[in-house]
Design a protein around this motif. Structure first.
Motif, PDB file in Angstrom:
ATOM      1  N   LEU A  30      15.863  -2.333   2.324  1.00 38.13           N
ATOM      2  CA  LEU A  30      15.600  -3.304   1.189  1.00 38.13           C
ATOM      3  C   LEU A  30      14.122  -3.108   0.973  1.00 38.13           C
ATOM      4  CD1 LEU A  30      17.883  -6.278   1.741  1.00 38.13           C
ATOM      5  CD2 LEU A  30      18.138  -4.592   0.291  1.00 38.13           C
ATOM      6  N   GLU A  31      13.117  -2.915   1.945  1.00 41.19           N
ATOM      7  CA  GLU A  31      12.061  -2.816   2.009  1.00 41.19           C
ATOM      8  C   GLU A  31      11.209  -1.524   1.644  1.00 41.19           C
ATOM      9  OE1 GLU A  31       7.707  -3.028   4.754  1.00 41.19           O
ATOM     10  OE2 GLU A  31       9.882  -3.579   5.572  1.00 41.19           O
ATOM     11  N   LYS A  32      11.355  -1.403   0.103  1.00 35.94           N
ATOM     12  CA  LYS A  32      10.958  -0.011  -0.646  1.00 35.94           C
ATOM     13  C   LYS A  32       9.490   0.467  -0.349  1.00 35.94           C
ATOM     14  CE  LYS A  32      14.616  -0.436  -3.962  1.00 35.94           C
ATOM     15  NZ  LYS A  32      14.778  -0.433  -5.474  1.00 35.94           N
ATOM     16  N   PRO A  33       9.417   1.869   0.199  1.00 33.95           N
ATOM     17  CA  PRO A  33       8.154   2.039   0.293  1.00 33.95           C
ATOM     18  C   PRO A  33       7.052   2.167  -0.901  1.00 33.95           C
ATOM     19  CG  PRO A  33       9.461   4.004   0.544  1.00 33.95           C
ATOM     20  CD  PRO A  33      10.494   2.539   0.489  1.00 33.95           C
ATOM     21  N   ILE A  34       5.769   1.727  -0.824  1.00 36.54           N
ATOM     22  CA  ILE A  34       5.205   1.945  -2.225  1.00 36.54           C
ATOM     23  C   ILE A  34       4.772   3.355  -2.561  1.00 36.54           C
ATOM     24  CG2 ILE A  34       2.652   1.724  -2.814  1.00 36.54           C
ATOM     25  CD1 ILE A  34       2.557  -0.905  -1.329  1.00 36.54           C
ATOM     26  N   LYS A  35       5.098   3.557  -3.772  1.00 41.44           N
ATOM     27  CA  LYS A  35       4.997   5.050  -4.238  1.00 41.44           C
ATOM     28  C   LYS A  35       3.741   5.268  -5.123  1.00 41.44           C
ATOM     29  CE  LYS A  35       9.630   6.225  -4.236  1.00 41.44           C
ATOM     30  NZ  LYS A  35      11.165   6.590  -4.774  1.00 41.44           N
ATOM     31  N   SER A  36       3.215   3.993  -5.873  1.00 35.78           N
ATOM     32  CA  SER A  36       2.026   4.050  -6.699  1.00 35.78           C
ATOM     33  C   SER A  36       0.785   4.264  -6.182  1.00 35.78           C
ATOM     34  CB  SER A  36       2.341   2.762  -7.616  1.00 35.78           C
ATOM     35  OG  SER A  36       1.949   1.700  -6.512  1.00 35.78           O
ATOM     36  N   VAL A  37      -0.265   4.715  -6.922  1.00 41.32           N
ATOM     37  CA  VAL A  37      -1.669   4.899  -6.601  1.00 41.32           C
ATOM     38  C   VAL A  37      -2.392   4.039  -7.633  1.00 41.32           C
ATOM     39  CG1 VAL A  37      -1.146   6.953  -5.475  1.00 41.32           C
ATOM     40  CG2 VAL A  37      -1.732   7.037  -7.962  1.00 41.32           C
ATOM     41  N   LEU A  38      -3.598   3.714  -6.988  1.00 42.14           N
ATOM     42  CA  LEU A  38      -4.434   2.849  -7.998  1.00 42.14           C
ATOM     43  C   LEU A  38      -4.808   3.521  -9.244  1.00 42.14           C
ATOM     44  CD1 LEU A  38      -7.123   1.486  -5.845  1.00 42.14           C
ATOM     45  CD2 LEU A  38      -5.668   0.242  -7.020  1.00 42.14           C
ATOM     46  N   THR A  39      -4.904   2.749 -10.478  1.00 42.29           N
ATOM     47  CA  THR A  39      -5.094   3.471 -11.770  1.00 42.29           C
ATOM     48  C   THR A  39      -6.346   2.958 -12.353  1.00 42.29           C
ATOM     49  OG1 THR A  39      -4.288   1.495 -12.972  1.00 42.29           O
ATOM     50  CG2 THR A  39      -2.545   3.162 -12.449  1.00 42.29           C
ATOM     51  N   ALA A  40      -6.674   3.824 -13.134  1.00 42.17           N
ATOM     52  CA  ALA A  40      -8.113   3.396 -13.696  1.00 42.17           C
ATOM     53  C   ALA A  40      -8.411   2.009 -14.376  1.00 42.17           C
ATOM     54  CB  ALA A  40      -8.562   4.273 -14.874  1.00 42.17           C
ATOM     55  N   GLU A  41      -7.421   1.464 -14.784  1.00 41.51           N
ATOM     56  CA  GLU A  41      -7.310   0.106 -15.486  1.00 41.51           C
ATOM     57  C   GLU A  41      -7.331  -0.816 -14.216  1.00 41.51           C
ATOM     58  OE1 GLU A  41      -4.597  -2.739 -18.265  1.00 41.51           O
ATOM     59  OE2 GLU A  41      -3.780  -0.549 -17.576  1.00 41.51           O
ATOM     60  N   GLU A  42      -6.516  -0.647 -13.205  1.00 40.84           N
ATOM     61  CA  GLU A  42      -6.367  -1.637 -12.097  1.00 40.84           C
ATOM     62  C   GLU A  42      -8.026  -1.353 -11.163  1.00 40.84           C
ATOM     63  OE1 GLU A  42      -1.748  -1.155 -10.606  1.00 40.84           O
ATOM     64  OE2 GLU A  42      -3.316   0.342  -9.678  1.00 40.84           O
ATOM     65  N   GLN A  43      -8.562  -0.371 -11.356  1.00 45.15           N
ATOM     66  CA  GLN A  43      -9.813  -0.084 -10.611  1.00 45.15           C
ATOM     67  C   GLN A  43     -10.928  -1.148 -11.348  1.00 45.15           C
ATOM     68  OE1 GLN A  43     -12.447   3.062 -11.312  1.00 45.15           O
ATOM     69  NE2 GLN A  43     -12.380   3.542  -8.859  1.00 45.15           N
ATOM     70  N   ALA A  44     -10.909  -0.835 -12.656  1.00 43.60           N
ATOM     71  CA  ALA A  44     -11.582  -1.370 -13.532  1.00 43.60           C
ATOM     72  C   ALA A  44     -11.587  -3.049 -13.702  1.00 43.60           C
ATOM     73  CB  ALA A  44     -11.465  -1.010 -15.038  1.00 43.60           C
ATOM     74  N   ARG A  52       4.729   3.248   2.969  1.00 43.66           N
ATOM     75  CA  ARG A  52       4.467   3.943   1.763  1.00 43.66           C
ATOM     76  C   ARG A  52       4.885   5.345   1.824  1.00 43.66           C
ATOM     77  NH1 ARG A  52      -0.319   0.985   3.175  1.00 43.66           N
ATOM     78  NH2 ARG A  52      -1.421   0.215   1.729  1.00 43.66           N
ATOM     79  N   ASP A  53       5.459   5.759   0.613  1.00 44.75           N
ATOM     80  CA  ASP A  53       5.959   7.274   0.156  1.00 44.75           C
ATOM     81  C   ASP A  53       4.557   7.978   0.326  1.00 44.75           C
ATOM     82  OD1 ASP A  53       6.753   9.658  -0.692  1.00 44.75           O
ATOM     83  OD2 ASP A  53       8.595   8.320  -1.887  1.00 44.75           O
ATOM     84  N   HIS A  54       4.211   8.677   1.138  1.00 43.16           N
ATOM     85  CA  HIS A  54       2.929   9.409   1.325  1.00 43.16           C
ATOM     86  C   HIS A  54       3.093  10.585   0.335  1.00 43.16           C
ATOM     87  CE1 HIS A  54       1.852   7.173   4.896  1.00 43.16           C
ATOM     88  NE2 HIS A  54       0.856   7.027   4.083  1.00 43.16           N
ATOM     89  N   SER A  55       4.322  11.039   0.237  1.00 49.42           N
ATOM     90  CA  SER A  55       4.600  12.370  -0.491  1.00 49.42           C
ATOM     91  C   SER A  55       4.394  12.113  -1.925  1.00 49.42           C
ATOM     92  CB  SER A  55       6.070  12.967  -0.245  1.00 49.42           C
ATOM     93  OG  SER A  55       6.284  13.545   1.166  1.00 49.42           O
ATOM     94  N   GLU A  56       4.736  11.151  -2.317  1.00 52.81           N
ATOM     95  CA  GLU A  56       4.921  10.610  -3.744  1.00 52.81           C
ATOM     96  C   GLU A  56       3.396  10.450  -4.377  1.00 52.81           C
ATOM     97  OE1 GLU A  56       6.355   9.939  -7.671  1.00 52.81           O
ATOM     98  OE2 GLU A  56       7.028  11.130  -5.946  1.00 52.81           O
ATOM     99  N   GLN A  57       2.830   9.298  -3.255  1.00 60.21           N
ATOM    100  CA  GLN A  57       1.273   9.078  -3.782  1.00 60.21           C
ATOM    101  C   GLN A  57       0.519  10.333  -3.671  1.00 60.21           C
ATOM    102  OE1 GLN A  57       0.391   6.170  -0.484  1.00 60.21           O
ATOM    103  NE2 GLN A  57       0.275   4.677  -2.010  1.00 60.21           N
TER     104      GLN A  57
END
Length: 253
Positions: free
Chosen positions: A39-53, A79-84
């Protein structure tokens, strides 16, 4: 004899039934545990320019403190390192750059519970400033948009200990190392003397480690007018911190 065999058979049957029940219980427990983990899905996303800003330096410090709390409690984010890795190949928008010592016992990303693309990491023994390090920080902040610069010292730092003990690395034909230790020695001199001036004096050594991180922060401001100006205008922060290798905790100074 027949009676003995009868009792033996009953005993074996009872043992078999108990073993099967125990095995079934363990199977159920394993299945439930696996279900909880899934149920604890690994994080696949990475920081975006908008999130950083949209992040502020103070917000980033807060997130890093929370990440360090996860590290201390052995509760690192899955974390899903392959996807990241795949997503970060398109571009990078790290929120901070951390200047750490080269010490192998300071795993910077893990210490703050971070993944691929979250931060820049620069390393040099004794976490001192030099032109290459400052140039990397200028790239990270002025070019790539990172909002925070952290100078991360750590307890039991070997470079600081040798600087305190006035080790003559040049006598061992290690002139570059000797130059590096000389960069740390001003932090030894500026530290209030409390007992023996020796790396065996843990309290004194820890004070030097803290002062060395603070001095590096000041050196960065002096070496880079660009970074100093970004800080003055509130666009970035340059801070010092110390990682405790025994507890895993990072204390921001």
């Amino acid at each position: 004899m027949k009676t003995s065999l009868k009792f033996l058979g009953i005993a074996l049957l009872s043992f078999t039934i108990a073993s099967c029940a125990d095995a079934e219980a363990k199977k159920k427990e394993t299945t439930e545990t696996t279900a909880e983990v899934s149920l604890e899905k690994p994080i696949k996303s990475v920081l975006t320019a908008e999130e950083q800003a949209n992040m502020t330096a103070d917000e980033i410090i807060g997130r890093l403190k929370k990440g360090n709390e996860n590290f201390v409690n052995n509760n690192l984010t899955r974390r899903d390192h392959s996807e990241q890795r795949r997503k970060s190949a398109i571009g990078q928008y790290p929120k901070a750059i951390v200047l750490s010592c080269v010490d192998s016992r300071v795993p910077v990303e893990d210490v703050f519970d971070l993944g691929i693309g979250d931060i820049f990491v620069a390393r040099v023994a004794g976490n001192i400033e030099n032109s290459d390090i400052v140039g990397s920080m200028e790239f990270a902040s002025a070019v790539a948009g990172s909002k925070l610069i952290i100078v991360l010292g750590h307890t039991a730092c070997g470079a600081v200990k040798h600087a305190i003990d006035n080790t003559d690395a040049a006598s061992m034909n290690m002139n570059a190392l000797n130059d590096l230790l000389n960069e740390i020695k001003p932090s030894v001199e500026m530290t209030e003397k409390n007992g023996e001036v020796s790396s065996k004096n843990t309290a004194f050594t820890n004070s030097v480690i803290k002062n060395n991180a603070l001095k590096t922060v000041d050196d960065i401001r002096t070496a880079s007018p660009v970074l100093a100006d970004l800080e003055k205008t509130g666009k970035i922060k340059i801070v010092a911190a110390v990682y405790n290798m025994e507890t895993g905790k990072v204390d921001f100074i």
